[in-house]
Design an enzyme around this catalytic site. Structure first.
Site, PDB file in Angstrom:
ATOM      1  N   SER A  88       0.839  -1.196   0.000  1.00  0.00           N
ATOM      2  CA  SER A  88       0.000   0.000   0.000  1.00  0.00           C
ATOM      3  C   SER A  88       0.883   1.259   0.000  1.00  0.00           C
ATOM      4  O   SER A  88       1.661   1.448  -0.927  1.00  0.00           O
ATOM      5  CB  SER A  88      -0.954  -0.053   1.193  1.00  0.00           C
ATOM      6  OG  SER A  88      -1.951   0.927   1.103  1.00  0.00           O
TER       7      SER A  88
ATOM      8  N   ASN B  21      -0.254  -4.247  -3.634  1.00  0.00           N
ATOM      9  CA  ASN B  21      -1.414  -3.359  -3.515  1.00  0.00           C
ATOM     10  C   ASN B  21      -1.005  -1.900  -3.696  1.00  0.00           C
ATOM     11  O   ASN B  21      -1.338  -1.030  -2.889  1.00  0.00           O
ATOM     12  CB  ASN B  21      -2.114  -3.560  -2.178  1.00  0.00           C
ATOM     13  CG  ASN B  21      -2.621  -4.983  -1.991  1.00  0.00           C
ATOM     14  OD1 ASN B  21      -1.858  -5.849  -1.558  1.00  0.00           O
ATOM     15  ND2 ASN B  21      -3.873  -5.230  -2.329  1.00  0.00           N
TER      16      ASN B  21
ATOM     17  N   HIS C 123      -7.310  -6.072  -0.210  1.00  0.00           N
ATOM     18  CA  HIS C 123      -6.229  -5.152   0.140  1.00  0.00           C
ATOM     19  C   HIS C 123      -5.202  -5.743   1.097  1.00  0.00           C
ATOM     20  O   HIS C 123      -4.005  -5.455   0.979  1.00  0.00           O
ATOM     21  CB  HIS C 123      -6.799  -3.871   0.746  1.00  0.00           C
ATOM     22  CG  HIS C 123      -5.771  -2.788   0.898  1.00  0.00           C
ATOM     23  ND1 HIS C 123      -5.207  -2.143  -0.188  1.00  0.00           N
ATOM     24  CD2 HIS C 123      -5.171  -2.256   1.998  1.00  0.00           C
ATOM     25  CE1 HIS C 123      -4.325  -1.250   0.230  1.00  0.00           C
ATOM     26  NE2 HIS C 123      -4.281  -1.303   1.557  1.00  0.00           N
TER      27      HIS C 123
END
Length: 264
Positions: free
Chosen positions: A97, A121, A241
């Protein structure tokens, strides 16, 4: 599995879980989490590698970064430069992320420290609605009170209960409110690596995301991989996620093979 707090080593203002011997691997978590989010990867990769799972600045046991000009907060380069400073030799850098955004920035601006990069991600060129949503969430953070994590957890896990969701809830409720706001504002203000940066990325690059990921979408990973000279994309069926936690076994195998391929 459980995600219990693990002992840290310190390097300046940063703290990290360090295990194993062998090729260097650096793990960078996402906003609101801490190094324990990589527990499954640390345990698996440390069998053959020297693994450092860092607490991002302002998270876990790491100190916040200094404010930018006129109290604007740190920028992406501040996070990248603080984390790359703990590397005493080149490493395979793996980020999730916002950590993937940092990892790709590190590979672009500090290529001598990055043997290969894996972006899990990772976002790339958000659409208009996604940009508006993430910026609204960033603007709602006051840096004083800890944000209610319910909406975040629902985006990551849906409404189902799980050990992974419970662990993330605990971290999101314990995170330094100002450190969380600082990092989220940077994450919201950036749109991932530029096309030019990706084309200049000459180390091996893996872009991994979940097939059910609505924000760091499979299309984003495929487009980034197509731009990077040594890029490739992998999409995990049924994952969203938080795939390093929810699909740890599959992620670990992919990362092991990625690291092994580099060593050949």
């Amino acid at each position: 599995m459980t995600w219990t707090t693990q002992p840290r080593s310190r390097s300046g203002q940063l703290a990290a879980i360090i295990k194993g011997t062998g090729p260097k691997v650096l793990l960078i978590h996402g906003v609101g989490l801490r190094a324990e989010a990589w527990t499954a990867q640390v345990d698996a990769l440390a069998k053959d590698c020297h693994v450092t799972a860092v607490d991002m600045p302002g998270h876990g046991e790491s100190s916040r970064l200094s404010e930018g000009p006129q109290g604007t907060g740190p920028g992406l380069a501040g996070y990248t430069d603080a984390i790359v400073a703990i590397l005493d030799e080149p490493a395979v850098v793996i980020g999730h992320s916002f950590g993937a955004m940092i990892a790709l920035d590190m590979a672009t601006r500090h290529p001598g420290k990055v043997v290969a990069v894996a972006a899990l991600n990772a976002i790339f060129q958000r659409d208009t609605a996604a940009k508006a949503d993430v910026r609204a969430r960033a603007e709602s953070l006051d840096g004083v009170t800890v944000a209610d994590p319910t909406s975040t957890l629902n985006r990551w896990f849906g409404s189902d209960t799980s050990a992974e969701r419970d662990a993330c809830q605990g971290w999101l409720c314990e995170v330094n409110a100002r450190g969380y706001r600082d990092a989220y504002r940077v994450f919201a203000s950036r749109d991932g690596p530029s096309e030019e940066a990706l084309r200049s990325l000459h180390c091996p690059a893996l872009f991994l995301t979940g097939a059910d990921e609505p924000n760091s979408t499979p299309d984003m990973s495929r487009r980034m991989a197509a731009l990077a000279p040594k890029g490739r994309a992998e999409i995990l069926p049924g994952a969203a996620h938080m795939l390093p936690m929810t699909h740890a076994a599959q992620v670990n195998e992919i990362l092991k093979h990625f690291i092994q391929d580099i060593a050949k």
